[in-house]
Design a protein around this motif. Sequence first.
Motif, PDB file in Angstrom:
ATOM      1  N   ARG A   1       4.067   6.699   4.115  1.00 44.32           N
ATOM      2  CA  ARG A   1       3.036   6.619   3.079  1.00 44.32           C
ATOM      3  C   ARG A   1       2.155   7.870   3.103  1.00 44.32           C
ATOM      4  O   ARG A   1       1.947   8.461   4.150  1.00 44.32           O
ATOM      5  CB  ARG A   1       2.180   5.361   3.274  1.00 44.32           C
ATOM      6  CG  ARG A   1       2.954   4.071   3.006  1.00 44.32           C
ATOM      7  CD  ARG A   1       2.207   2.859   3.525  1.00 44.32           C
ATOM      8  NE  ARG A   1       2.933   1.614   3.220  1.00 44.32           N
ATOM      9  CZ  ARG A   1       3.935   1.146   3.940  1.00 44.32           C
ATOM     10  NH1 ARG A   1       4.360   1.806   5.017  1.00 44.32           N
ATOM     11  NH2 ARG A   1       4.536   0.010   3.606  1.00 44.32           N
ATOM     12  N   HIS A   2       1.632   8.226   1.943  1.00 40.44           N
ATOM     13  CA  HIS A   2       0.809   9.430   1.846  1.00 40.44           C
ATOM     14  C   HIS A   2      -0.517   9.215   2.587  1.00 40.44           C
ATOM     15  O   HIS A   2      -1.157   8.171   2.437  1.00 40.44           O
ATOM     16  CB  HIS A   2       0.531   9.782   0.384  1.00 40.44           C
ATOM     17  CG  HIS A   2      -0.115  11.110   0.203  1.00 40.44           C
ATOM     18  ND1 HIS A   2       0.608  12.279   0.080  1.00 40.44           N
ATOM     19  CD2 HIS A   2      -1.419  11.483   0.151  1.00 40.44           C
ATOM     20  CE1 HIS A   2      -0.223  13.294  -0.055  1.00 40.44           C
ATOM     21  NE2 HIS A   2      -1.459  12.837  -0.013  1.00 40.44           N
ATOM     22  N   ILE A   3      -0.928  10.204   3.369  1.00 41.99           N
ATOM     23  CA  ILE A   3      -2.179  10.144   4.116  1.00 41.99           C
ATOM     24  C   ILE A   3      -3.189  11.093   3.478  1.00 41.99           C
ATOM     25  O   ILE A   3      -2.875  12.261   3.219  1.00 41.99           O
ATOM     26  CB  ILE A   3      -1.974  10.532   5.593  1.00 41.99           C
ATOM     27  CG1 ILE A   3      -0.955   9.603   6.261  1.00 41.99           C
ATOM     28  CG2 ILE A   3      -3.309  10.500   6.344  1.00 41.99           C
ATOM     29  CD1 ILE A   3      -1.353   8.156   6.330  1.00 41.99           C
ATOM     30  N   VAL A   4      -4.395  10.590   3.242  1.00 43.81           N
ATOM     31  CA  VAL A   4      -5.480  11.413   2.719  1.00 43.81           C
ATOM     32  C   VAL A   4      -6.541  11.528   3.811  1.00 43.81           C
ATOM     33  O   VAL A   4      -7.141  10.535   4.228  1.00 43.81           O
ATOM     34  CB  VAL A   4      -6.092  10.804   1.449  1.00 43.81           C
ATOM     35  CG1 VAL A   4      -7.182  11.719   0.889  1.00 43.81           C
ATOM     36  CG2 VAL A   4      -5.011  10.563   0.392  1.00 43.81           C
TER      37      VAL A   4
ATOM     38  N   VAL B   1       0.845  -1.199   0.000  1.00 43.73           N
ATOM     39  CA  VAL B   1       0.000   0.000   0.000  1.00 43.73           C
ATOM     40  C   VAL B   1       0.884   1.253   0.000  1.00 43.73           C
ATOM     41  O   VAL B   1       1.879   1.317   0.737  1.00 43.73           O
ATOM     42  CB  VAL B   1      -0.915  -0.014   1.242  1.00 43.73           C
ATOM     43  CG1 VAL B   1      -1.441   1.374   1.567  1.00 43.73           C
ATOM     44  CG2 VAL B   1      -2.065  -0.996   1.044  1.00 43.73           C
ATOM     45  N   ASP B   2       0.530   2.255  -0.828  1.00 40.73           N
ATOM     46  CA  ASP B   2       1.346   3.474  -0.872  1.00 40.73           C
ATOM     47  C   ASP B   2       0.606   4.739  -0.449  1.00 40.73           C
ATOM     48  O   ASP B   2       1.207   5.808  -0.350  1.00 40.73           O
ATOM     49  CB  ASP B   2       1.965   3.678  -2.264  1.00 40.73           C
ATOM     50  CG  ASP B   2       0.940   3.695  -3.386  1.00 40.73           C
ATOM     51  OD1 ASP B   2      -0.272   3.632  -3.095  1.00 40.73           O
ATOM     52  OD2 ASP B   2       1.353   3.781  -4.559  1.00 40.73           O
ATOM     53  N   SER B   3      -0.690   4.650  -0.185  1.00 43.25           N
ATOM     54  CA  SER B   3      -1.423   5.764   0.415  1.00 43.25           C
ATOM     55  C   SER B   3      -2.523   5.190   1.297  1.00 43.25           C
ATOM     56  O   SER B   3      -2.997   4.069   1.061  1.00 43.25           O
ATOM     57  CB  SER B   3      -2.010   6.701  -0.650  1.00 43.25           C
ATOM     58  OG  SER B   3      -2.948   6.038  -1.463  1.00 43.25           O
ATOM     59  N   ILE B   4      -2.900   5.938   2.328  1.00 43.85           N
ATOM     60  CA  ILE B   4      -3.899   5.483   3.290  1.00 43.85           C
ATOM     61  C   ILE B   4      -4.960   6.564   3.418  1.00 43.85           C
ATOM     62  O   ILE B   4      -4.651   7.734   3.657  1.00 43.85           O
ATOM     63  CB  ILE B   4      -3.254   5.178   4.652  1.00 43.85           C
ATOM     64  CG1 ILE B   4      -2.210   4.049   4.488  1.00 43.85           C
ATOM     65  CG2 ILE B   4      -4.311   4.771   5.681  1.00 43.85           C
ATOM     66  CD1 ILE B   4      -1.380   3.781   5.715  1.00 43.85           C
ATOM     67  N   VAL B   5      -6.216   6.176   3.229  1.00 45.68           N
ATOM     68  CA  VAL B   5      -7.333   7.114   3.166  1.00 45.68           C
ATOM     69  C   VAL B   5      -8.158   6.984   4.439  1.00 45.68           C
ATOM     70  O   VAL B   5      -8.613   5.889   4.785  1.00 45.68           O
ATOM     71  CB  VAL B   5      -8.204   6.849   1.929  1.00 45.68           C
ATOM     72  CG1 VAL B   5      -9.092   8.056   1.637  1.00 45.68           C
ATOM     73  CG2 VAL B   5      -7.346   6.522   0.697  1.00 45.68           C
TER      74      VAL B   5
ATOM     75  N   ALA C   1     -14.150   7.827   3.508  1.00 51.10           N
ATOM     76  CA  ALA C   1     -12.863   7.629   2.840  1.00 51.10           C
ATOM     77  C   ALA C   1     -13.054   7.027   1.447  1.00 51.10           C
ATOM     78  O   ALA C   1     -12.384   7.427   0.484  1.00 51.10           O
ATOM     79  CB  ALA C   1     -11.964   6.736   3.691  1.00 51.10           C
ATOM     80  N   PHE C   2     -13.964   6.071   1.327  1.00 55.00           N
ATOM     81  CA  PHE C   2     -14.234   5.448   0.029  1.00 55.00           C
ATOM     82  C   PHE C   2     -14.828   6.465  -0.942  1.00 55.00           C
ATOM     83  O   PHE C   2     -14.544   6.428  -2.155  1.00 55.00           O
ATOM     84  CB  PHE C   2     -15.173   4.264   0.214  1.00 55.00           C
ATOM     85  CG  PHE C   2     -15.435   3.467  -1.036  1.00 55.00           C
ATOM     86  CD1 PHE C   2     -14.401   3.059  -1.861  1.00 55.00           C
ATOM     87  CD2 PHE C   2     -16.736   3.115  -1.372  1.00 55.00           C
ATOM     88  CE1 PHE C   2     -14.649   2.307  -3.016  1.00 55.00           C
ATOM     89  CE2 PHE C   2     -16.990   2.372  -2.512  1.00 55.00           C
ATOM     90  CZ  PHE C   2     -15.951   1.972  -3.341  1.00 55.00           C
ATOM     91  N   ALA C   3     -15.632   7.393  -0.436  1.00 56.05           N
ATOM     92  CA  ALA C   3     -16.218   8.429  -1.290  1.00 56.05           C
ATOM     93  C   ALA C   3     -15.133   9.261  -1.965  1.00 56.05           C
ATOM     94  O   ALA C   3     -15.269   9.669  -3.125  1.00 56.05           O
ATOM     95  CB  ALA C   3     -17.145   9.321  -0.465  1.00 56.05           C
TER      96      ALA C   3
ATOM     97  N   CYS D   1      -5.051   2.280   0.475  1.00 57.12           N
ATOM     98  CA  CYS D   1      -5.806   1.521   1.471  1.00 57.12           C
ATOM     99  C   CYS D   1      -6.870   2.435   2.050  1.00 57.12           C
ATOM    100  O   CYS D   1      -6.567   3.523   2.552  1.00 57.12           O
ATOM    101  CB  CYS D   1      -4.917   0.988   2.581  1.00 57.12           C
ATOM    102  SG  CYS D   1      -5.849   0.042   3.819  1.00 57.12           S
ATOM    103  N   VAL D   2      -8.110   2.002   1.991  1.00 52.10           N
ATOM    104  CA  VAL D   2      -9.254   2.760   2.492  1.00 52.10           C
ATOM    105  C   VAL D   2      -9.680   2.162   3.829  1.00 52.10           C
ATOM    106  O   VAL D   2     -10.037   0.977   3.897  1.00 52.10           O
ATOM    107  CB  VAL D   2     -10.426   2.705   1.497  1.00 52.10           C
ATOM    108  CG1 VAL D   2     -11.623   3.470   2.028  1.00 52.10           C
ATOM    109  CG2 VAL D   2      -9.990   3.235   0.133  1.00 52.10           C
ATOM    110  N   ILE D   3      -9.633   2.964   4.883  1.00 52.54           N
ATOM    111  CA  ILE D   3     -10.069   2.483   6.197  1.00 52.54           C
ATOM    112  C   ILE D   3     -11.582   2.653   6.306  1.00 52.54           C
ATOM    113  O   ILE D   3     -12.099   3.772   6.233  1.00 52.54           O
ATOM    114  CB  ILE D   3      -9.367   3.242   7.335  1.00 52.54           C
ATOM    115  CG1 ILE D   3      -7.848   3.039   7.261  1.00 52.54           C
ATOM    116  CG2 ILE D   3      -9.895   2.772   8.689  1.00 52.54           C
ATOM    117  CD1 ILE D   3      -7.068   3.827   8.304  1.00 52.54           C
ATOM    118  N   LEU D   4     -12.289   1.534   6.439  1.00 52.61           N
ATOM    119  CA  LEU D   4     -13.732   1.553   6.688  1.00 52.61           C
ATOM    120  C   LEU D   4     -13.898   1.542   8.206  1.00 52.61           C
ATOM    121  O   LEU D   4     -13.779   0.505   8.845  1.00 52.61           O
ATOM    122  CB  LEU D   4     -14.399   0.346   6.037  1.00 52.61           C
ATOM    123  CG  LEU D   4     -14.137   0.180   4.529  1.00 52.61           C
ATOM    124  CD1 LEU D   4     -14.871  -1.044   3.995  1.00 52.61           C
ATOM    125  CD2 LEU D   4     -14.530   1.437   3.760  1.00 52.61           C
ATOM    126  N   CYS D   5     -14.150   2.716   8.774  1.00 46.64           N
ATOM    127  CA  CYS D   5     -13.866   2.913  10.202  1.00 46.64           C
ATOM    128  C   CYS D   5     -15.003   2.568  11.146  1.00 46.64           C
ATOM    129  O   CYS D   5     -14.773   2.457  12.352  1.00 46.64           O
ATOM    130  CB  CYS D   5     -13.410   4.351  10.438  1.00 46.64           C
ATOM    131  SG  CYS D   5     -14.618   5.602   9.944  1.00 46.64           S
TER     132      CYS D   5
END
Length: 287
Positions: A174-177, A151-155, A259-261, A274-278
Amino acid sequence: MRTLSQYVRRTPVMHVTVDGRQLVFKLEQLQLTGSFKLRGAVNKLLALNVPEAVTGVVTASGGNHGIAVAQAAHLLGAHATVFVPVTAPETKTRRIEALGAKLIRHGNTYAEAAAAARDLGLTYIEAYNDPTVIEGQSTVTREIVEDAPEVDSIVVAVGGGGLVAGAALASGGRHIVAVEPENCCAMHHALQAGEPVDSVVNSVAADALGATRAGSLALGILQQHQVSSVLVSDEELLAARDRLWEEFRLAVEPAGAVAFAAVLKGDVPGELPCVILCGANSEWLAR
């Protein structure tokens, strides 16, 4: 010595393809309390002195943090009092009471509930603006890095900032969104202003992301890392929630789809985000 891993679930990752793009989902909505908040709450209670825990702790919450503190107290033999705004959904307040915590409804906003909770005189458990809580939340991203190192970015969906701050600390560069609803974006305003500022809270995801001010500790951490701030509309996040259910049978609350949106909107960089479904604690679950 008791450790966090004794009390929280190591949630799985899931590799998917969406509109031809490879993604990884971190299924944190499968956490024991239905959200990541349990990690920070347990970590904080473990750090307390025994007399503090026995006397009791107090917190304020829109719902998920309150459930987490109630669960953590139940697991560790402490007593919890949870203040919630009168707007807190019954789906969440019922769970707080079922876990044995004392529930007090006060005020119309999280900030008003928090002010009353602090006046009670018990040890206050911060929802996000506490280094021990942030450390607990960081374990979500530590698991991502271990289980999906490519994974190279985390949402990350953002309310007060505890989860995204933990993500920044544990991301390994890793890049954080950081993603927020358009009318519920305290961290976005804080990043623009360079300090926490009062923000309007008006979103279908407000019961989970409805901080009126971003945490100062979280803001400081984000200012030291590579972070993008993205906003999504309520329509976009609800569409994302529905799509998670329709395509993957993943049930999340509106905050859990934020995050998925951002991914669906095209605002997330990286070859493999990587999308965190929180979270999954709401009457707004896909139905």
